[in-house]
Structures are given as C-alpha cells and as structure tokens.
Design an enzyme around this catalytic site. Structure first.
Site, PDB file in Angstrom:
ATOM      1  N   ASP A  79       0.804  -1.227   0.000  1.00 51.83           N
ATOM      2  CA  ASP A  79       0.000   0.000   0.000  1.00 51.83           C
ATOM      3  C   ASP A  79       0.834   1.273   0.000  1.00 51.83           C
ATOM      4  O   ASP A  79       0.441   2.275  -0.585  1.00 51.83           O
ATOM      5  CB  ASP A  79      -0.950   0.020   1.206  1.00 51.83           C
ATOM      6  CG  ASP A  79      -0.189   0.130   2.525  1.00 51.83           C
ATOM      7  OD1 ASP A  79       0.675  -0.741   2.789  1.00 51.83           O
ATOM      8  OD2 ASP A  79      -0.451   1.077   3.280  1.00 51.83           O
ATOM      9  N   ASP A  82       5.533   0.254   3.453  1.00 53.56           N
ATOM     10  CA  ASP A  82       5.768  -1.000   4.175  1.00 53.56           C
ATOM     11  C   ASP A  82       5.491  -2.185   3.246  1.00 53.56           C
ATOM     12  O   ASP A  82       5.331  -2.002   2.040  1.00 53.56           O
ATOM     13  CB  ASP A  82       4.885  -1.057   5.431  1.00 53.56           C
ATOM     14  CG  ASP A  82       3.410  -0.939   5.077  1.00 53.56           C
ATOM     15  OD1 ASP A  82       3.076  -0.909   3.872  1.00 53.56           O
ATOM     16  OD2 ASP A  82       2.582  -0.880   6.001  1.00 53.56           O
ATOM     17  N   TYR A 231      -5.907   0.425   8.750  1.00 56.23           N
ATOM     18  CA  TYR A 231      -6.951   0.775   7.795  1.00 56.23           C
ATOM     19  C   TYR A 231      -8.301   0.377   8.369  1.00 56.23           C
ATOM     20  O   TYR A 231      -9.069  -0.375   7.772  1.00 56.23           O
ATOM     21  CB  TYR A 231      -6.680   0.127   6.431  1.00 56.23           C
ATOM     22  CG  TYR A 231      -5.494   0.761   5.743  1.00 56.23           C
ATOM     23  CD1 TYR A 231      -5.613   2.008   5.127  1.00 56.23           C
ATOM     24  CD2 TYR A 231      -4.244   0.142   5.742  1.00 56.23           C
ATOM     25  CE1 TYR A 231      -4.522   2.613   4.520  1.00 56.23           C
ATOM     26  CE2 TYR A 231      -3.146   0.744   5.133  1.00 56.23           C
ATOM     27  CZ  TYR A 231      -3.292   1.975   4.521  1.00 56.23           C
ATOM     28  OH  TYR A 231      -2.217   2.580   3.926  1.00 56.23           O
ATOM     29  N   GLU A 471       5.519   9.733   3.527  1.00 55.72           N
ATOM     30  CA  GLU A 471       5.188   8.400   3.005  1.00 55.72           C
ATOM     31  C   GLU A 471       4.294   8.509   1.766  1.00 55.72           C
ATOM     32  O   GLU A 471       3.297   9.225   1.779  1.00 55.72           O
ATOM     33  CB  GLU A 471       4.477   7.560   4.078  1.00 55.72           C
ATOM     34  CG  GLU A 471       4.309   6.096   3.669  1.00 55.72           C
ATOM     35  CD  GLU A 471       3.885   5.187   4.823  1.00 55.72           C
ATOM     36  OE1 GLU A 471       3.445   5.702   5.869  1.00 55.72           O
ATOM     37  OE2 GLU A 471       3.995   3.955   4.659  1.00 55.72           O
TER      38      GLU A 471
END
Ligand SMILES: *[C@@H]1O[C@H](CO)[C@@H](O)[C@H](O)[C@H]1NC(C)=O
Length: 490
Positions: A79, A82, A231, A471
């Site tokens: 995603d 990571d 999430y 990120e």
C-alpha cells in the site's frame, strides 16, 4: 437574484484571469507527471515481476503469499512504505485507477497501456482474493506490527505472512463492497480489449457484493487489531455498499442495482460530507458517480444526486457561498495532517470528473443561488495539481522524480534500503534501521510517488521518520493518474 448573478460573474472573471496568466506548467509537464504517476505503481508491486518491469531496482518478493492457507495470493500492491498487502486500500486504489482510465483514458495516449497494466496488476490479485475459496474474500497478507517493526526491503522480507479473510461468519461489508466496486470498475476498462476477462470481473464483483450485503458487518470488528488502527473502517460500511452497487450498476446496467440504490440511498444524507473522500469514506464520490446517471444518462431516479453533488462540489470552491473547505496560505486544500495529499488528489479528481459530467450537457453546479461552471471546477483542480507539482511556497514538487526539487528521504523501505541488485546480501529486519536513520537521500528513486505532503503552513521537512508527510501511498497516486491525464490533454 442580483447577488447570484454577480457571483457567477465573479467566478467567470476569476477563471479567465487565472488560466491566462498563471499557467505554471505545459501539457508536456502534465504528460511527464502522468508517465511518472503510473511508473510509481511498478515500485509497489508484490510478487513475480514481469520481464518488462521498468523500475529496475526492485525484484521479486512475497512469492509464497497465501501458502499458509493453501491458496495463491501472490501479486498485488504494497500500500505504501511497508510490505503488508492491505485489502481495503488496495481495492480502493484499484477502483480509482479504473475510474481514472474510464474518464480520462482518452487523454492518456501512449500511457494508456501502462495505466491498464497498473490496473490489471491489482485486479488480477483481487480476482484471486475473491475466488480462491468460495464464500470467502481474502483481505490481507502480512502482520502490520511485525512488519512495521522492521525496516526491510520487500525482497528480504521475513516477517509472518499470515492471511486474513472475511466470510459469512466474519463479515467485512466495507472491504468486500469496495472490492466489488474495484472489480466492476475494472470490468468497464477491459470491456473492449479483453471481454472475457471483463465478464469474469463483473461476475465476481456481483458475488463479492452479495457477500458484503447479505452478511453485514465491519471488517474492523471481525479482524480487529490486524486492520485497526492501520486501515480501520472508521466510516462504517454503508458508504461502500452504495458505492459498490453504483459501480455494478454502471458496469452492468442491471436494474436490480438501481432499485438497491433507491432503497438504500437514504443512508447517505446530503450534508454529511466532511471532504474526506478516501480509502475509508466513499460518500462524496458515490454522489458524483450517481449524479452522472441523471446528468448524462437521464435516469430520473438519480436526480437527487445532482443536488447532493453540487453541495459537495460547492463546498470545495473558495469564495462560493457554501465554501467550507480549509486551504493553506499557499492555497493547498487541507483536510488533515496525516497524508493530506490523498484528500487533494481525490477531491481534484472529483472536481474534474464532475466538471466533465456537467459539460457533457451544458450544465452547471448550483451553489446556493449562484452558478458555478465546469471551468471553475477545472481551475480549482488545476491549482491543486500545480501545487503538488511545484507551484507552491516551498517551490518543490511533491512527486518524487518530477522537477528539480522533490522529496529525497521518503518513508519507504524499498526506496531507502540499497537495491538487491547493488547489495545482494540480505539486510535483516534490524540492520535496515541504519538506512532509516541516515540523513542521506534514498538510494532508489521511487519515480512518480506522491508523498503525504506539507503541513497546514505549507512547510515540508523531507524527514524519513515523519510518515505523515513523507510516506507515499497507492491511493494518493491513483486519482492523480486521471487528473494528470486530463491536464495533459488540455
Ligand atoms: C512532520 O512534518 C510536518 C511538515 O513538515 C511538520 O509540521 C510536523 O511537525 C512534523 N512532525 C514531526 C513529528 O516531526
């Protein structure tokens, strides 16, 4: 009336002034941004990389995903920075890549094939996840806590690859309905070029939607700490159910989904938006998608969604009577500090898409008693996209590899640890932290990645440790693909 007329005039003048004097970028720049925004997805690939992989510092990874459950879950996307494969953001990313192609594929020219490849990389994975075990949808591979504790390249990853699923006993209407939306949207993209794949996508979308709708519950309750707080489905699942039904209706024209929308549409009130169209909250986008049915296709049952969409769109336009959105001093739409650019790319996409729908029959949005034209929507979206690309107080692009100045220390394991091609020896979980803590620029350029972005005062620290700003994520880029395609063609 007088008041409304002067407002409309104001908007028109504003549009003309802006587009004649402040074009920071040419269509060439937007084409370049489009190319890069798609290339980024190659850096996020999980599984066996194909021979035509262009981001060459990556290699195969996670080739046994699914084996702990005796299923094949190889492939899909990481995603963000990571190495977990999270189903909800992956499905949302897929939906938005497909929607980008559906609306703006005509502007993509030579990039259309790459965009479809990027889409297929995840639609193939979602098909596996939805069909490997009947009555089940696999929604995650990987352990967030152990994964996040390590700073490892995907190619070296050795943390547990546990597999998580939703089913009748463990419902996950949010993730399942988003997956249904993704498969239905992808089926539209592949309708002409691969009709048998398109057909399978649509059939699978319908069966995953049934699972979502018949066995209602949030995956946050079924899976708990595996998905939350990463999430977590904060907005619940009603928004995804309506969104999923809207996509299946669009893909199939099956009237039963229109009836479903009519009986369930009340779950989305008209003034409950908080501008947060994202992997979690689909309300604003569902309104826009359904409004198309009225504006373009004359489906009378969907008339209410025109007003709902107008209200949402008006709230984004500074100076409009219903304006509610916050902007930084430099003009960036500002929703919240964590990964704010995701809201910028999603709302810009909706502005352009709604503008396109309005344009197709000469309409406008009603903001209180004044009218807003599609030109105004486009102008507003352009300001946001231009800000991302470098027209901002920091004079830097928030897309890696675009322009002269861009983020160099992004919060991304694969980008910040030397490539397996340069450093074939394994770099373990803990050994990777020297790269995380280093002040050096990342050795591998994750071309096209759009990061979380600057703070509410337009400041950006280029700090690898600050994941809120540095990120990247697939769901930041996916709507940007459509927006970049639009401006590359205008
Ligand atoms: C993260 O970066 C933003 C933007 O540069 C900054 O405002 C914020 O204070 C930083 N947070 C931390 C914890 O350093």
């Amino acid at each position: 009336m007088v008041h409304s007329y002067s407002c409309a005039t104001f908007f028109t003048l504003f549009t003309l002034t802006f587009s004649s004097f402040t074009s920071a970028f040419t269509s060439q720049h937007y084409s370049d941004a489009l190319t890069k925004s798609i290339l980024f997805f190659e850096g996020q690939r999980s599984g066996k990389l194909p021979a035509n992989q262009r981001l060459s510092w990556r290699a195969d990874s996670a080739l046994n995903d699914g084996s702990s459950a005796n299923v094949d879950l190889v492939g899909g996307y990481y995603d963000a920075g990571d190495n977990v494969k999270f189903g909800l953001p992956m499905a949302f990313t897929t939906t938005m890549l497909a929607w980008s192609i559906i609306e703006f594929g005509d502007n993509m020219k030579s990039e259309l094939g790459n965009a479809k490849d990027a889409l297929r990389w995840s639609s193939d994975y979602l098909m596996k996840a939805a069909t490997a075990t009947p009555g089940t949808l696999y929604v995650q591979v990987g352990e967030p806590y152990s994964d996040h504790h390590c700073w490892e390249r995907p190619e070296d990853m050795d943390t547990p690859r546990n597999v998580y699923k939703v089913s009748a006993q463990n419902p996950g209407s949010d993730v399942a309905a988003e997956t249904a939306a993704a498969l239905a949207a992808a089926s539209i993209v592949f309708q002409d070029s691969d009709s048998s794949y398109s057909h399978k996508l649509l059939q699978t979308a319908k069966s995953v939607f049934d699972l979502a709708d018949k066995y209602r519950g949030s995956y946050s309750d079924s899976l708990g700490s595996v998905v939350c707080p990463f999430y977590c489905s904060y907005s619940g699942y009603n928004d995804e159910l309506l969104w999923g039904a809207a996509w299946i209706h669009k893909a199939s024209q099956d009237a039963s989904y229109l009836s479903y929308i009519q009986s369930n549409g009340h779950v989305m009130g008209s003034d409950d938006d908080d501008f947060s169209f994202s992997w979690d909250d689909k309300r604003a986008a569902t309104k826009v998608l359904l409004a198309k049915g009225f504006i373009v296709n004359n489906i009378g049952e969907l008339q209410a969604y025109k007003q709902h969409s107008d209200n949402y769109i008006c709230s984004l336009i500074p100076g409009s009577p219903n304006s509610q959105a916050q902007y930084t001093p430099g003009g960036l739409f500002y929703k919240q500090g964590q990964s704010n650019l995701q809201y910028v790319t999603t709302s810009s996409f909706l502005l352009l898409t709604y503008g396109k729908y309005l344009d197709s029959n000469g309409g406008h949005a009603s903001c209180g008693s004044s009218m807003v034209t599609s030109e105004t929507l486009i102008t507003q979206a352009k300001k946001q996209i231009d800000y991302i690309l470098g027209d901002n107080p920091m004079k830097m692009s928030y897309m890696v590899g675009f322009g002269d100045k861009y983020p160099t220390r992004i919060h991304h394991r694969g980008s910040s640890v030397p490539s397996v091609h340069d450093h074939p020896d394994r770099i373990s979980c803990d050994a990777g932290h020297q790269y995380f803590n280093s002040q050096s620029p990342n050795p591998n350029i994750l071309v096209g990645a759009i990061v979380g972005g600057p703070d509410s005062n337009d400041n950006y620290g280029d700090d690898r440790g600050n994941y809120s700003e540095s990120e990247p994520a697939t769901y930041i880029n996916a709507p940007f693909v459509g927006a970049a395609a639009f401006f590359s063609g205008h």
